[in-house]
Design a protein around this motif. Structure first.
Motif: not given
Length: 697
Positions: A363, A498-501, A503, A573, A575
Motif C-alpha cells: 500500500y 491507500e491514496i484517496g480522500t 485522512n 485513506q 490524500s
C-alpha cells in the motif's frame, strides 16, 4: 536513495570485448526462446516522466531463460519502455533510442525478487521507417504528435516481428539496477548487440513528446566500465541468477556507516542463525492461508488526546502524546488489552510505503500504533531518566533505539500506543493481536531499531539522527547486526493506507500544513495542541477483518521478546498531498524490506491467525516446555504443572469492568483496616518479585 550510489547500478557502458567481458556461448541464444506474442486490442500508450519514456503495459508473451543450474525458467513480459536517447551506451557510444522490455518470473506478482530487462538499441538511418515506432503512433511521415499524456493505439503491437533479426545476434548480460530511484539492485539486463534501424524523424517525434510531457529526454548517464572498474559482462548466456545482488553495495555501506539507509543492508552482516531469530517481519498477509484458533481476547480503551509531539524519524513520522488518555506509567493514547495484559498505546507512526504486503501488494503507506506492556512503562521512565544503567537483561537508554533517540521509546518499524483503564470508549473483540517493535526515542529525535555493532571490543550504538560519520564511534573491525536483549514487550496495531480522500488523523498531526513541511524534512519535532482522536480514525478498520501474527521488527533490530502484530485489513485513506509530506530521511522504498518472510503453508497457518488470537499470543514462546519452571514469560504454561491455574473457576487476577459493577453499599474498606507505619523492614528478591516478610504491618 542510498542504492543510487551502489556498486551495481544501471545503466552502464556495455563493453563487447576486453577483460570485463566473459564469453558464454554462440550468438543467437535468444532465438527460439523469445516467445513474444501480439499485444492485441487497442493498447494505451502512456508518457512516463519517471522513466522519461513512453510505456505500454500489456501481455507481450514470455522469454525462456535458465537459472544458475541450467534449469529453464520462464519470464513473462508485461511492460515496454521506449526512449530517445538511449539509457545504455555500447562501447562508449549512446544509441539513438532504446527499447526496454520488462520481465518478471512467471509465478511472481512483480519484479522485486529478480526482474529481467531485455534492452534493444536503435541506430539512425535516413531511409529507415521503424515499424515499432509506427505502431506506437510515431510514423516517419505524418503530422506532429499532439501533446497528450496518453493515447490509444489503433491496432496491436507485435514485438516478435520487430525483434526477429536482433534475437539472432549477440547478447550482453550484466547485474544492474532499476535505472531510476530507488535504484534497487535486482535487475538482470540482457542488452542486444545488434541494433534496429529508425528514422531521425521518428526519434525527433519521441524526443518532442518527452520534452513536452516527461520533463525532458535526458536520463542518467551510463556507469563507467573498463579496466580497474570492471562490471562483469557475460556474452551469450541464458543463465540468470535470481534475487538481489546488493552485497557489494551493502559491504560499502557498512564500511561507511550508512547501512541503516537501505533495508537490503540491515541484515546483510547477520549469520544465518541470527537471521532466523531476527528477520521475522514483514510478511505477506494472505487471509486464505491463515489459521484460526479460540480462547484469546482483545479489547481497546482509547480517548481523544490534546497536546502531542510529532517527531520525524529516519523512516516514519511519529506522534507521541504529552498527556494521559488513560492512567499508566507513560503518556498514551489509550490501551489494548490482549489476553488480559494491558499494552499502553504510546506512539502513532506513519510510514510511506507499507512494510507489509497484502495479497502480494504494497500500500501507499502504513499506520502503526505501538503499545508496550503496562509494567514496561516504569522501565521506560527509568530509562529516560538515566536511572536504568543497562547490564544483564537491561539497557542503557541508547540500546533500544538504534539510530537517534526519541523520548517515548519504540521504533520505526511499527508503532502503537496503549494504556488501559475504565471509562472512555471501550471496544472489544472476541480475540485479536498486535505487534511489537524495538525502536526507541530520546532527545527529541527518533530511533529506528535496537541493535549493536560488534567491533571486537564492545558494542557501539548507532543513532539515525546523526550524520553517517557519527555512527561508527570506534570504527574499524567487523560489523554486523546482533540480537539485542530487549526488556520491552511490544504489540503493534497496523493499518494499510491507500491514496484517496484526506485522512482526519493525519490532518490532526499536521498534514498537509505548510507550517510543518520544513520541520519534517529537517527532522525537527513540532507540537500539536489540537485534539488527536485515534479511536475515531480507526473505527472503521477496527470493525473490519483483521489478522494476528508473532513476528519481528520491520526496521533494524532484534528484540528478545519479538514483535506481536495486529493487522487490520480495512485500509484507511489519505490524500496524495498528505502522503507527499512524509519526506523522511530514508525513502519509503529504501526503508522497506522487499522480501517478505517466506513460510510454507503449515508454518503460515501456525503463525498467522485470522480473526482469532492464540492463548499464548503475548507469552514469550508459542509452545510450553514441560521441563521449565513457572515464570512470567509464559503464564499460559502454568497449568502444565499446576492444572488448577486453567481449571479453577475462581482464579486471580481478573479484569474488572467498572461499567458492569453494581454498588452494594457505602462501606469504606480503609475504615476497617488497622495498618500502621513500621521501620526496619527487610526486602527479599525471590526471583519473580519482591517480598517483605514481616508480621509488623
Amino acid at each position: 536513495f542510498l542504492a543510487c550510489a551502489g556498486e551495481r547500478q544501471s545503466p552502464v557502458n556495455v563493453l563487447t570485448t576486453g577483460p570485463c567481458v566473459h564469453n558464454g556461448g554462440q550468438d543467437g541464444q535468444l532465438d527460439g526462446r523469445a516467445m513474444y506474442t501480439v499485444a492485441g486490442g487497442t493498447p494505451q500508450v502512456t508518457v512516463s516522466p519517471y522513466m522519461r519514456s513512453v510505456m505500454l503495459e500489456a501481455d507481450f508473451g514470455s522469454i525462456m531463460l535458465q537459472d544458475d543450474t541450467g534449469r529453464d525458467v520462464e519470464y513473462t513480459a508485461h511492460q515496454i519502455h521506449l526512449s530517445a536517447d538511449s539509457w545504455h551506451a555500447l562501447n562508449g557510444a549512446p544509441a539513438a533510442a532504446e527499447l526496454m522490455i520488462l520481465h518478471k518470473p512467471k509465478e511472481a506478482s512483480d519484479m522485486i525478487k529478480g526482474g529481467v530487462i531485455v534492452s534493444v538499441m536503435f541506430e539512425h538511418d535516413d531511409a529507415a521507417d521503424s515499424p515499432l515506432f509506427e505502431h506506437l503512433a510515431m510514423p516517419k511521415e505524418g503530422p506532429e504528435m499532439e501533446a497528450l499524456g496518453s493515447w490509444q493505439l489503433p491496432h496491436y503491437v507485435n514485438l516478435l516481428d520487430n525483434l526477429q533479426d536482433v534475437l539472432k545476434g549477440a547478447t550482453y548480460q550484466y547485474e544492474g539496477s532499476v535505472p531510476v530511484p530507488p535504484c534497487t539492485e535486482n535487475i538482470k539486463y540482457l542488452v542486444m548487440g545488434q541494433a534496429l534501424k529508425v528514422s531521425p524523424l521518428q526519434t525527433a517525434k519521441l524526443r518532442d513528446v518527452l520534452q513536452c510531457l516527461a520533463g525532458g529526454y535526458k536520463k542518467r548517464s551510463p556507469m563507467p566500465n573498463g579496466p580497474g572498474m570492471c562490471r562483469d559482462i557475460t556474452k551469450n548466456s541464458l543463465k540468470v541468477k535470481p534475487g538481489h545482488h546488493s552485497a557489494a553495495t551493502c559491504q560499502a555501506a557498512w564500511r561507511n556507516e550508512t547501512w541503516y539507509r537501505l533495508a537490503d543492508c540491515w541484515d546483510s552482516q547477520m549469520t544465518g542463525e541470527e537471521k532466523a531469530q531476527c528477520s521475522k517481519s514483514p510478511i505477506n498477509l494472505v487471509p486464505e492461508m491463515a489459521g484460526s484458533t479460540e480462547g484469546g481476547s482483545l479489547s481497546f480503551n482509547m480517548a481523544p488526546v490534546k497536546s502531542v509531539t510529532v517527531t520525524p524519524s529516519n523512516y516514519t513520522l511519529d506522534a507521541l502524546p504529552n498527556v494521559f488518555a488513560v492512567p499508566g506509567a507513560i503518556t498514551n493514547f489509550g490501551s489494548m488489552v490482549v489476553n488480559g495484559r494491558s499494552f499502553l498505546m504510546h506512539k502513532i507512526s506513519v510510514k510511506p510505503i507499507s512494510s507489509h504486503k497484502y495479497n502480494g501488494k504494497h500500500y501507499a503507506a502504513e499506520l502503526q500504533v505501538e503499545g508496550i506492556m503496562d509494567g514496561d512503562g516504569f522501565n521506560k521512565l527509568a530509562e529516560l531518566s538515566g536511572v536504568h544503567a543497562g547490564g544483564d537483561g537491561g539497557h542503557s537508554s541508547g540500546d533500544h533505539g538504534g539510530h537517534g533517540g526519541e523520548s517515548h521509546g519504540s521504533g520505526d518499524a511499527g508503532h502503537s500506543d496503549g494504556g488501559h483503564s475504565s471509562g472512555d470508549s471501550h471496544d472489544s473483540h472476541d480475540s485479536g493481536s498486535s505487534g511489537e517493535h524495538a525502536d526507541d526515542h530520546s532527545d527529541g529525535h527518533s530511533t529506528d531499531g535496537s541493535f549493536s555493532t560488534d567491533i571486537g571490543h564492545g558494542t557501539v550504538d548507532h543513532h539515525d539522527d546523526h550524520d553517517a560519520g557519527d555512527h561508527g564511534g570506534h570504527g574499524g573491525g567487523h560489523r554486523r547486526l546482533q540480537a539485542a536483549v530487549e526488556v520491552f514487550h511490544r504489540v503493534i496495531l497496523s493499518v494499510p493506507i491507500e491514496i484517496g480522500t484526506e485522512n482526519s488523523l493525519l490532518r490532526e498531526l499536521g498534514l498537509p500544513f505548510d507550517a510543518y513541511k520544513d520541520s519534517i524534512s529537517a527532522m525537527h519535532p513540532y507540537q500539536i495542541e489540537n485534539t488527536v482522536n485515534l479511536r475515531s480514525a480507526l473505527s472503521k478498520a477496527l470493525d473490519g477483518p483483521w489478522m494476528w501474527y508473532r513476528g519481528g521488527m520491520v526496521t533494524p533490530g532484534c528484540p528478545d521478546w519479538g514483535v506481536r502484530w495486529l493487522m487490520l485489513q480495512t485500509p484507511l485513506q489519505a490524500s496524495f498531498l498528505q502522503l507527499n509530506f512524509l519526506d523522511m530521511k530514508v525513502s519509503g522504498m529504501d526503508s522497506t524490506r522487499v522480501f517478505p518472510v517466506e513460510m510454507d503453508d503449515a508454518t503460515y497457518k501456525a503463525t498467522v491467525f485470522k480473526q482469532s488470537l492464540p492463548m499464548m499470543a503475548v507469552d514469550k514462546h508459542s509452545t510450553c516446555d514441560e521441563h521449565e519452571e513457572w515464570n512470567y514469560d509464559n503464564p499460559s504454561c502454568w497449568a502444565q504443572k499446576h492444572p488448577i491455574c486453567a481449571q479453577g473457576a475462581l482464579q486471580s487476577p481478573i479484569h474488572i469492568e467498572r461499567s458492569t459493577v453494581t454498588t452494594q453499599g457505602k462501606d469504606n474498606f480503609l475504615n476497617k483496616c488497622s495498618w500502621r507505619p513500621v521501620t526496619g523492614l527487610h526486602v527479599v528478591n525471590f526471583g519473580k518479585g519482591l517480598a517483605i516478610p514481616t508480621n509488623q504491618i
